[in-house]
Design an enzyme around this catalytic site. Sequence first.
Site, PDB file in Angstrom:
ATOM      1  CD  GLN A   1      20.592  66.799  -6.625  1.00 45.14           C
ATOM      2  OE1 GLN A   1      19.878  67.280  -7.557  1.00 45.14           O
ATOM      3  NE2 GLN A   1      20.538  66.799  -5.530  1.00 45.14           N
TER       4      GLN A   1
ATOM      5  CG  HIS B   1      24.020  69.504  -9.664  1.00 44.77           C
ATOM      6  ND1 HIS B   1      23.238  69.851  -9.131  1.00 44.77           N
ATOM      7  CD2 HIS B   1      23.485  69.060 -11.347  1.00 44.77           C
ATOM      8  CE1 HIS B   1      22.162  69.934  -9.651  1.00 44.77           C
ATOM      9  NE2 HIS B   1      22.116  68.879 -10.324  1.00 44.77           N
TER      10      HIS B   1
ATOM     11  CB  CYS C   1      41.414  83.235 -25.865  1.00 40.17           C
ATOM     12  SG  CYS C   1      39.720  83.145 -25.712  1.00 40.17           S
TER      13      CYS C   1
END
Length: 209
Positions: free
Chosen positions: A62, A80, A115
Amino acid sequence: GLWSQMDPMELLSRSALSRNPANFWTRSEPIFREMSTAQPNPCHYALARLEEKGLIRGIVTQNIDSLHQLAGSKSVLEVHGHLRSAHCPGCGAHTDMRPLLDQVAKGDSPPRCSCGGVFRPDVVLFEDPLPDAFHVAWQWARVCDLLLVVGSSLEVAPVCWLVPAASRLAIINMGETQCDDMAEVLIRGKAGEILTDLVKEAEGLQRQP
Ligand SMILES: [Zn+2]
């Protein structure tokens, strides 16, 4: 540590990022930086050694600090995510995390893609859907000979959901866990010391004819 000064659930959530991206990045930058400069401990090294010896097939973690890889582990599922990179949800562009953190530290927050979209770290935030890596982890748990839980109280979803999928369970942890009743082997103590002993034991056994 830093976590005690704030509620990570509140800070590192999808809604916090979309509500106020500048604040999300400014507040998480010191945390991400501290994590990405941390060094592996004896526990990370022992697990890497056990994999090298063919005694561990893979690690499900995790943690988002990449310390297992830094210690030498090859087969690591990061359920995670990780802090090595970020991506733009607008156009899908990927970028290294370090320059973004430097940018934010200089006061240029949030970091934006060409962008115009706001970058988000390649970590699983609270309110995100389950990552694909979790489904792979579940498959691993289902077919493994033994699930070894190291240094986890098994309170955090989704990793605690892996335990019932495994046919055999061993736990190494300082305190009680949610699944102590289900473990065939239960060792209370410092994972680093216990795993280092386990490596020595394995090396002794492998030397015997
Ligand atoms: Zn973009």
